[in-house]
Design a protein around this motif. Structure first.
Motif, mmCIF file in Angstrom:
data_model
loop_
_atom_site.group_PDB
_atom_site.id
_atom_site.type_symbol
_atom_site.label_atom_id
_atom_site.label_comp_id
_atom_site.label_asym_id
_atom_site.label_seq_id
_atom_site.Cartn_x
_atom_site.Cartn_y
_atom_site.Cartn_z
ATOM 1 N N MET A 31 13.769 2.942 -13.955
ATOM 2 C CA MET A 31 14.129 1.664 -13.343
ATOM 3 C C MET A 31 15.503 1.758 -12.718
ATOM 4 S SD MET A 31 16.799 -0.078 -15.015
ATOM 5 C CE MET A 31 16.511 -1.768 -14.637
ATOM 6 N N ALA A 32 15.711 0.900 -11.728
ATOM 7 C CA ALA A 32 17.007 0.859 -11.057
ATOM 8 C C ALA A 32 17.327 -0.565 -10.647
ATOM 9 C CB ALA A 32 17.006 1.765 -9.827
ATOM 10 N N VAL A 33 18.595 -0.886 -10.684
ATOM 11 C CA VAL A 33 19.100 -2.137 -10.146
ATOM 12 C C VAL A 33 19.422 -1.854 -8.685
ATOM 13 C CG1 VAL A 33 20.877 -3.906 -10.324
ATOM 14 C CG2 VAL A 33 20.064 -2.746 -12.396
ATOM 15 N N VAL A 34 18.952 -2.736 -7.819
ATOM 16 C CA VAL A 34 19.092 -2.484 -6.386
ATOM 17 C C VAL A 34 19.794 -3.645 -5.695
ATOM 18 C CG1 VAL A 34 17.043 -1.029 -6.338
ATOM 19 C CG2 VAL A 34 16.824 -3.466 -5.818
ATOM 20 N N ALA A 35 20.398 -3.330 -4.562
ATOM 21 C CA ALA A 35 20.987 -4.350 -3.694
ATOM 22 C C ALA A 35 20.255 -4.274 -2.366
ATOM 23 C CB ALA A 35 22.471 -4.097 -3.488
ATOM 24 N N GLY A 36 20.019 -5.409 -1.770
ATOM 25 C CA GLY A 36 19.319 -5.425 -0.486
ATOM 26 C C GLY A 36 17.815 -5.312 -0.676
ATOM 27 N N LEU A 37 17.113 -5.333 0.433
ATOM 28 C CA LEU A 37 15.656 -5.310 0.400
ATOM 29 C C LEU A 37 15.132 -4.029 1.032
ATOM 30 C CD1 LEU A 37 15.015 -9.000 1.469
ATOM 31 C CD2 LEU A 37 14.939 -8.055 -0.841
ATOM 32 N N GLU A 38 14.219 -3.392 0.337
ATOM 33 C CA GLU A 38 13.638 -2.144 0.824
ATOM 34 C C GLU A 38 12.938 -2.346 2.160
ATOM 35 O OE1 GLU A 38 10.582 1.341 -0.686
ATOM 36 O OE2 GLU A 38 10.784 -0.494 -1.852
ATOM 37 N N GLU A 39 12.230 -3.461 2.306
ATOM 38 C CA GLU A 39 11.483 -3.699 3.539
ATOM 39 C C GLU A 39 12.397 -3.866 4.763
ATOM 40 O OE1 GLU A 39 11.354 -7.359 0.851
ATOM 41 O OE2 GLU A 39 10.799 -5.269 0.658
ATOM 42 N N ASN A 40 13.650 -4.226 4.531
ATOM 43 C CA ASN A 40 14.612 -4.335 5.636
ATOM 44 C C ASN A 40 15.403 -3.039 5.829
ATOM 45 O OD1 ASN A 40 13.832 -6.966 5.871
ATOM 46 N ND2 ASN A 40 15.620 -7.810 4.838
ATOM 47 N N PRO A 71 8.124 8.140 -7.816
ATOM 48 C CA PRO A 71 7.123 7.184 -7.325
ATOM 49 C C PRO A 71 6.912 5.948 -8.210
ATOM 50 C CG PRO A 71 6.318 9.432 -7.129
ATOM 51 C CD PRO A 71 7.606 9.500 -7.899
ATOM 52 N N GLY A 72 7.112 6.043 -9.493
ATOM 53 C CA GLY A 72 6.897 4.901 -10.382
ATOM 54 C C GLY A 72 8.138 4.054 -10.615
ATOM 55 N N LEU A 73 9.151 4.247 -9.798
ATOM 56 C CA LEU A 73 10.421 3.546 -9.991
ATOM 57 C C LEU A 73 10.238 2.029 -9.926
ATOM 58 C CD1 LEU A 73 13.538 3.847 -10.290
ATOM 59 C CD2 LEU A 73 13.642 3.736 -7.791
ATOM 60 N N GLN A 74 10.693 1.355 -10.971
ATOM 61 C CA GLN A 74 10.687 -0.101 -10.985
ATOM 62 C C GLN A 74 12.081 -0.575 -10.610
ATOM 63 O OE1 GLN A 74 8.771 -2.157 -14.165
ATOM 64 N NE2 GLN A 74 7.485 -0.399 -14.677
ATOM 65 N N THR A 75 12.146 -1.575 -9.729
ATOM 66 C CA THR A 75 13.434 -2.065 -9.268
ATOM 67 C C THR A 75 13.633 -3.521 -9.676
ATOM 68 O OG1 THR A 75 12.527 -2.699 -7.116
ATOM 69 C CG2 THR A 75 13.472 -0.486 -7.294
ATOM 70 N N VAL A 76 14.889 -3.855 -9.937
ATOM 71 C CA VAL A 76 15.256 -5.234 -10.263
ATOM 72 C C VAL A 76 16.488 -5.607 -9.462
ATOM 73 C CG1 VAL A 76 14.272 -5.181 -12.591
ATOM 74 C CG2 VAL A 76 16.652 -4.563 -12.260
ATOM 75 N N LEU A 77 16.575 -6.861 -9.109
ATOM 76 C CA LEU A 77 17.756 -7.359 -8.401
ATOM 77 C C LEU A 77 18.888 -7.581 -9.399
ATOM 78 C CD1 LEU A 77 16.037 -9.859 -5.936
ATOM 79 C CD2 LEU A 77 16.991 -7.593 -5.423
ATOM 80 N N PRO A 78 20.117 -7.484 -8.955
ATOM 81 C CA PRO A 78 21.265 -7.589 -9.868
ATOM 82 C C PRO A 78 21.516 -9.015 -10.354
ATOM 83 C CG PRO A 78 22.027 -7.325 -7.618
ATOM 84 C CD PRO A 78 20.529 -7.190 -7.574
ATOM 85 N N HIS A 79 22.135 -9.091 -11.511
ATOM 86 C CA HIS A 79 22.580 -10.350 -12.112
ATOM 87 C C HIS A 79 24.078 -10.221 -12.397
ATOM 88 C CE1 HIS A 79 18.217 -10.371 -13.000
ATOM 89 N NE2 HIS A 79 18.361 -11.661 -12.737
ATOM 90 N N HIS A 80 24.881 -10.325 -11.346
ATOM 91 C CA HIS A 80 26.315 -10.052 -11.460
ATOM 92 C C HIS A 80 27.016 -10.945 -12.473
ATOM 93 C CE1 HIS A 80 26.392 -7.025 -8.339
ATOM 94 N NE2 HIS A 80 25.637 -7.814 -7.593
ATOM 95 N N ASP A 81 26.582 -12.190 -12.593
ATOM 96 C CA ASP A 81 27.220 -13.074 -13.571
ATOM 97 C C ASP A 81 27.058 -12.532 -14.987
ATOM 98 O OD1 ASP A 81 24.455 -13.573 -13.260
ATOM 99 O OD2 ASP A 81 24.641 -15.619 -14.007
#
Length: 190
Positions: A31-40, A71-81
């Motif tokens: 898993m990884a925390v990601v910034a931005g959108l892959e589709e963009n 290939p099985g990488l799960q991504t989550v958006l950050p929760h900076h707070d």
């Protein structure tokens, strides 16, 4: 005059570790925390867990590149707070050990423990106690480097991860530091 005793504490895979605390099912899968959108085509890796590191995924890598490696990488958006709250909790642990704490970033601090009377000769035990307290109180792990200066203490915390203590002393620094590329030292660069 004896040397200073400097610790550098680095929270291991900080953002990813916080996300795994919130969602324990993510701990054992890549898993990884990601910034931005892959589709963009703007999405990048901010942090990844240990399972993801095995695939060679790097911080700041594009999500699309990371998913080709893993290939099985799960991504989550950050929760900076939440990251700031956990950072505050960890730093509160540090302050109980010494009032000489200097933040370097949200997930890294130096501590000067030279003036603690019982520490001479017990530096590694002290660092291990600090690691244990952070793990017990927050669920997060840190790697700690111990040395007589900030640069080598930081290098020590980078050398062994996760959840480890590394001593770089006057007696062992030539064997530990000299074989490394200069770029491994703080702020040297390539």
């Amino acid at each position: 005059m004896s040397d200073r005793i400097i610790l550098h504490a680095d929270l291991n895979a900080f953002y990813a570790s916080v996300e795994c605390l919130l969602r324990p099912e993510l701990k054992e899968v890549p898993m990884a925390v990601v910034a931005g959108l892959e589709e963009n085509r703007h999405g990048v890796i901010l942090a990844k867990n240990e399972a993801t590191k095995k695939y060679g995924v790097k911080t700041a890598e594009l999500i699309s590149q990371a998913k080709r490696k893993c290939p099985g990488l799960q991504t989550v958006l950050p929760h900076h707070d939440l990251y700031w709250e956990y950072s505050r909790q960890v730093k509160a642990v540090y302050v109980r050990f010494t009032n000489q704490v200097e933040s370097f970033s949200i997930d890294e601090c130096w501590m000067d423990v030279t003036d603690i009377p019982s520490i001479q000769g017990n530096e590694e035990r002290f660092a291990d106690a600090l690691r244990d307290a952070v793990r017990f109180e927050t669920g997060l792990t840190i790697s700690v480097g111990v040395s007589w200066n900030k640069v080598f203490a930081k290098l020590g915390s980078d050398l062994k991860k996760p959840d480890a203590t590394t001593m770089i002393t006057r007696d062992n620094f030539k064997g530990k530091v000299w074989p490394l590329p200069a770029s491994d030292l703080l702020l040297v660069g390539q």
